[in-house]
Design a protein around this motif. Sequence first.
Motif, PDB file in Angstrom:
ATOM      1  N   LYS A 250      20.278 127.404  62.853  1.00 48.85           N
ATOM      2  CA  LYS A 250      20.811 127.239  64.211  1.00 48.85           C
ATOM      3  C   LYS A 250      22.304 127.551  64.273  1.00 48.85           C
ATOM      4  O   LYS A 250      22.768 128.257  65.187  1.00 48.85           O
ATOM      5  CB  LYS A 250      20.557 125.814  64.694  1.00 48.85           C
ATOM      6  CG  LYS A 250      19.082 125.504  64.916  1.00 48.85           C
ATOM      7  CD  LYS A 250      18.871 124.036  65.288  1.00 48.85           C
ATOM      8  CE  LYS A 250      17.404 123.732  65.509  1.00 48.85           C
ATOM      9  NZ  LYS A 250      17.155 122.296  65.765  1.00 48.85           N
ATOM     10  N   VAL A 251      23.066 127.011  63.318  1.00 50.46           N
ATOM     11  CA  VAL A 251      24.508 127.248  63.311  1.00 50.46           C
ATOM     12  C   VAL A 251      24.803 128.708  62.977  1.00 50.46           C
ATOM     13  O   VAL A 251      25.715 129.314  63.552  1.00 50.46           O
ATOM     14  CB  VAL A 251      25.213 126.314  62.309  1.00 50.46           C
ATOM     15  CG1 VAL A 251      26.688 126.681  62.173  1.00 50.46           C
ATOM     16  CG2 VAL A 251      25.073 124.861  62.758  1.00 50.46           C
ATOM     17  N   GLY A 252      24.026 129.294  62.078  1.00 46.32           N
ATOM     18  CA  GLY A 252      24.214 130.701  61.723  1.00 46.32           C
ATOM     19  C   GLY A 252      24.041 131.608  62.920  1.00 46.32           C
ATOM     20  O   GLY A 252      24.799 132.572  63.115  1.00 46.32           O
ATOM     21  N   PHE A 253      23.063 131.296  63.761  1.00 55.19           N
ATOM     22  CA  PHE A 253      22.879 132.077  64.986  1.00 55.19           C
ATOM     23  C   PHE A 253      24.026 131.829  65.961  1.00 55.19           C
ATOM     24  O   PHE A 253      24.556 132.754  66.574  1.00 55.19           O
ATOM     25  CB  PHE A 253      21.544 131.713  65.645  1.00 55.19           C
ATOM     26  CG  PHE A 253      21.389 132.262  67.033  1.00 55.19           C
ATOM     27  CD1 PHE A 253      21.361 133.631  67.266  1.00 55.19           C
ATOM     28  CD2 PHE A 253      21.302 131.405  68.124  1.00 55.19           C
ATOM     29  CE1 PHE A 253      21.230 134.136  68.556  1.00 55.19           C
ATOM     30  CE2 PHE A 253      21.176 131.893  69.406  1.00 55.19           C
ATOM     31  CZ  PHE A 253      21.140 133.272  69.623  1.00 55.19           C
ATOM     32  N   GLU A 254      24.432 130.573  66.081  1.00 57.60           N
ATOM     33  CA  GLU A 254      25.522 130.219  66.986  1.00 57.60           C
ATOM     34  C   GLU A 254      26.816 130.946  66.611  1.00 57.60           C
ATOM     35  O   GLU A 254      27.581 131.385  67.489  1.00 57.60           O
ATOM     36  CB  GLU A 254      25.737 128.712  66.958  1.00 57.60           C
ATOM     37  CG  GLU A 254      26.749 128.206  67.972  1.00 57.60           C
ATOM     38  CD  GLU A 254      26.864 126.687  67.964  1.00 57.60           C
ATOM     39  OE1 GLU A 254      27.900 126.165  68.428  1.00 57.60           O
ATOM     40  OE2 GLU A 254      25.920 126.011  67.484  1.00 57.60           O
ATOM     41  N   LEU A 255      27.053 131.118  65.305  1.00 58.32           N
ATOM     42  CA  LEU A 255      28.274 131.787  64.837  1.00 58.32           C
ATOM     43  C   LEU A 255      28.088 133.291  64.684  1.00 58.32           C
ATOM     44  O   LEU A 255      28.972 133.975  64.169  1.00 58.32           O
ATOM     45  CB  LEU A 255      28.716 131.181  63.508  1.00 58.32           C
ATOM     46  CG  LEU A 255      29.090 129.694  63.525  1.00 58.32           C
ATOM     47  CD1 LEU A 255      29.567 129.243  62.154  1.00 58.32           C
ATOM     48  CD2 LEU A 255      30.159 129.408  64.579  1.00 58.32           C
ATOM     49  N   LYS A 256      26.890 133.774  65.118  1.00 61.26           N
ATOM     50  CA  LYS A 256      26.588 135.211  65.108  1.00 61.26           C
ATOM     51  C   LYS A 256      26.486 135.789  63.694  1.00 61.26           C
ATOM     52  O   LYS A 256      26.756 136.967  63.468  1.00 61.26           O
ATOM     53  CB  LYS A 256      27.604 136.008  65.940  1.00 61.26           C
ATOM     54  CG  LYS A 256      27.687 135.558  67.392  1.00 61.26           C
ATOM     55  CD  LYS A 256      28.555 136.481  68.217  1.00 61.26           C
ATOM     56  CE  LYS A 256      28.730 135.969  69.641  1.00 61.26           C
ATOM     57  NZ  LYS A 256      27.445 135.749  70.333  1.00 61.26           N
ATOM     58  N   TRP A 257      26.113 134.960  62.728  1.00 67.82           N
ATOM     59  CA  TRP A 257      25.830 135.472  61.383  1.00 67.82           C
ATOM     60  C   TRP A 257      24.487 136.196  61.371  1.00 67.82           C
ATOM     61  O   TRP A 257      24.313 137.158  60.643  1.00 67.82           O
ATOM     62  CB  TRP A 257      25.759 134.327  60.370  1.00 67.82           C
ATOM     63  CG  TRP A 257      27.041 133.599  60.156  1.00 67.82           C
ATOM     64  CD1 TRP A 257      28.292 133.956  60.579  1.00 67.82           C
ATOM     65  CD2 TRP A 257      27.203 132.363  59.440  1.00 67.82           C
ATOM     66  NE1 TRP A 257      29.215 133.025  60.182  1.00 67.82           N
ATOM     67  CE2 TRP A 257      28.583 132.040  59.476  1.00 67.82           C
ATOM     68  CE3 TRP A 257      26.332 131.518  58.766  1.00 67.82           C
ATOM     69  CZ2 TRP A 257      29.101 130.893  58.864  1.00 67.82           C
ATOM     70  CZ3 TRP A 257      26.831 130.378  58.157  1.00 67.82           C
ATOM     71  CH2 TRP A 257      28.205 130.071  58.212  1.00 67.82           C
ATOM     72  N   ILE A 258      23.549 135.677  62.195  1.00 66.50           N
ATOM     73  CA  ILE A 258      22.225 136.276  62.282  1.00 66.50           C
ATOM     74  C   ILE A 258      21.875 136.479  63.747  1.00 66.50           C
ATOM     75  O   ILE A 258      22.441 135.833  64.633  1.00 66.50           O
ATOM     76  CB  ILE A 258      21.148 135.395  61.602  1.00 66.50           C
ATOM     77  CG1 ILE A 258      21.082 134.011  62.268  1.00 66.50           C
ATOM     78  CG2 ILE A 258      21.434 135.263  60.108  1.00 66.50           C
ATOM     79  CD1 ILE A 258      19.954 133.125  61.733  1.00 66.50           C
ATOM     80  N   THR A 259      20.922 137.373  63.989  1.00 63.97           N
ATOM     81  CA  THR A 259      20.523 137.678  65.352  1.00 63.97           C
ATOM     82  C   THR A 259      19.505 136.644  65.853  1.00 63.97           C
ATOM     83  O   THR A 259      18.969 135.842  65.071  1.00 63.97           O
ATOM     84  CB  THR A 259      19.886 139.072  65.434  1.00 63.97           C
ATOM     85  OG1 THR A 259      18.690 139.085  64.619  1.00 63.97           O
ATOM     86  CG2 THR A 259      20.854 140.139  64.933  1.00 63.97           C
ATOM     87  N   GLU A 260      19.236 136.682  67.150  1.00 63.85           N
ATOM     88  CA  GLU A 260      18.281 135.734  67.735  1.00 63.85           C
ATOM     89  C   GLU A 260      16.879 135.948  67.176  1.00 63.85           C
ATOM     90  O   GLU A 260      16.161 134.989  66.886  1.00 63.85           O
ATOM     91  CB  GLU A 260      18.263 135.858  69.252  1.00 63.85           C
ATOM     92  CG  GLU A 260      17.370 134.828  69.926  1.00 63.85           C
ATOM     93  CD  GLU A 260      17.515 134.822  71.425  1.00 63.85           C
ATOM     94  OE1 GLU A 260      16.934 133.922  72.079  1.00 63.85           O
ATOM     95  OE2 GLU A 260      18.217 135.711  71.968  1.00 63.85           O
ATOM     96  N   SER A 261      16.479 137.207  67.029  1.00 63.34           N
ATOM     97  CA  SER A 261      15.143 137.474  66.483  1.00 63.34           C
ATOM     98  C   SER A 261      15.039 136.980  65.041  1.00 63.34           C
ATOM     99  O   SER A 261      14.001 136.445  64.623  1.00 63.34           O
ATOM    100  CB  SER A 261      14.828 138.973  66.552  1.00 63.34           C
ATOM    101  OG  SER A 261      15.790 139.727  65.826  1.00 63.34           O
ATOM    102  N   ALA A 262      16.126 137.135  64.294  1.00 57.01           N
ATOM    103  CA  ALA A 262      16.136 136.640  62.911  1.00 57.01           C
ATOM    104  C   ALA A 262      16.018 135.126  62.895  1.00 57.01           C
ATOM    105  O   ALA A 262      15.328 134.539  62.055  1.00 57.01           O
ATOM    106  CB  ALA A 262      17.409 137.085  62.205  1.00 57.01           C
ATOM    107  N   LYS A 263      16.701 134.470  63.826  1.00 64.09           N
ATOM    108  CA  LYS A 263      16.626 133.004  63.921  1.00 64.09           C
ATOM    109  C   LYS A 263      15.196 132.558  64.200  1.00 64.09           C
ATOM    110  O   LYS A 263      14.702 131.604  63.587  1.00 64.09           O
ATOM    111  CB  LYS A 263      17.543 132.500  65.036  1.00 64.09           C
ATOM    112  CG  LYS A 263      17.456 130.983  65.244  1.00 64.09           C
ATOM    113  CD  LYS A 263      18.273 130.548  66.444  1.00 64.09           C
ATOM    114  CE  LYS A 263      17.586 130.888  67.752  1.00 64.09           C
ATOM    115  NZ  LYS A 263      16.352 130.065  67.964  1.00 64.09           N
ATOM    116  N   ASP A 264      14.523 133.255  65.106  1.00 65.53           N
ATOM    117  CA  ASP A 264      13.173 132.862  65.498  1.00 65.53           C
ATOM    118  C   ASP A 264      12.190 132.951  64.322  1.00 65.53           C
ATOM    119  O   ASP A 264      11.379 132.043  64.111  1.00 65.53           O
ATOM    120  CB  ASP A 264      12.682 133.736  66.648  1.00 65.53           C
ATOM    121  CG  ASP A 264      13.446 133.465  67.942  1.00 65.53           C
ATOM    122  OD1 ASP A 264      14.077 132.395  68.038  1.00 65.53           O
ATOM    123  OD2 ASP A 264      13.419 134.328  68.834  1.00 65.53           O
TER     124      ASP A 264
END
Length: 265
Positions: free
Chosen positions: A204-218
């Motif tokens: 969740k934090v990685g997506f929030e900080l733009k380390w990973i994309t939304e699709s990667a988060k899902d």
Amino acid sequence: MPTVYETIDAAINEATAARKRVAKVKSNQVRGIDEIATLKATAQTWFHTHRPVVTTGAPNADLAAVDSCFTVVLDATAKYAAKATYLDALKDAKAALIAVRTAALVAPVANSDDLAPDFSPLAGNQEMRDILSRRWNECAKCVKADAHLAAIVMMGGLLEALFVARANKMPDKTPLISATNAPKDKATGKATNYQEWMLDSYIKVGFELKWITESAKDVADKLKEYRNFVHPAKELRYGVTLGLNDSSMFWQVTKALARQLLLSA
């Protein structure tokens, strides 16, 4: 990056050169500072530079004999060891390296996509890079060996390590601990130590900080869920049986997430 064969050849040449240098020593013990430094550097170069390349390009290679020989050399440099100790160890190291080179030549070529990437952007410490490479290779081996649950558990552990490494690279941890999804201590309301976060929080934090994309988060969320089937009671409750399609799919997800984290560093 040199090939496996170029790397093994380099190690053979270094062992040969070091042995020739020792052979010129006239005393029964090696006491010269320069000679000892060269021997130490030869052994360390194997462990820290050449070995990671070989384990990545030829993951099935048995390096035990080579490791043993260079360990003898390295241990000997801590004292005034006998000249014969070095000569024998370096001779055996050369023979073991030649055997590894032959085995690598006839071994099946590894899928290039499964080769461990350069973890330098995330881990400045060589020992940590070696650990990450070994974990990466174990994931690939588990998938190929039909150890599907083990593979997915290994992938989750690898991703946690990569997220922690990415957090460690931040000179200023303020964005990390002040992130909306950073887990908070119930008593103080402050963010908990990021090195103790679970994979869910990192995703969740990685997506929030733009380390990973939304699709990667899902898809990472799904990997996290399936990783929890390591608990037998949960597997029994949900009646899930993991197969090659599952581990192969999550391996592709893990590799994609790792590359996004490397690019974000």
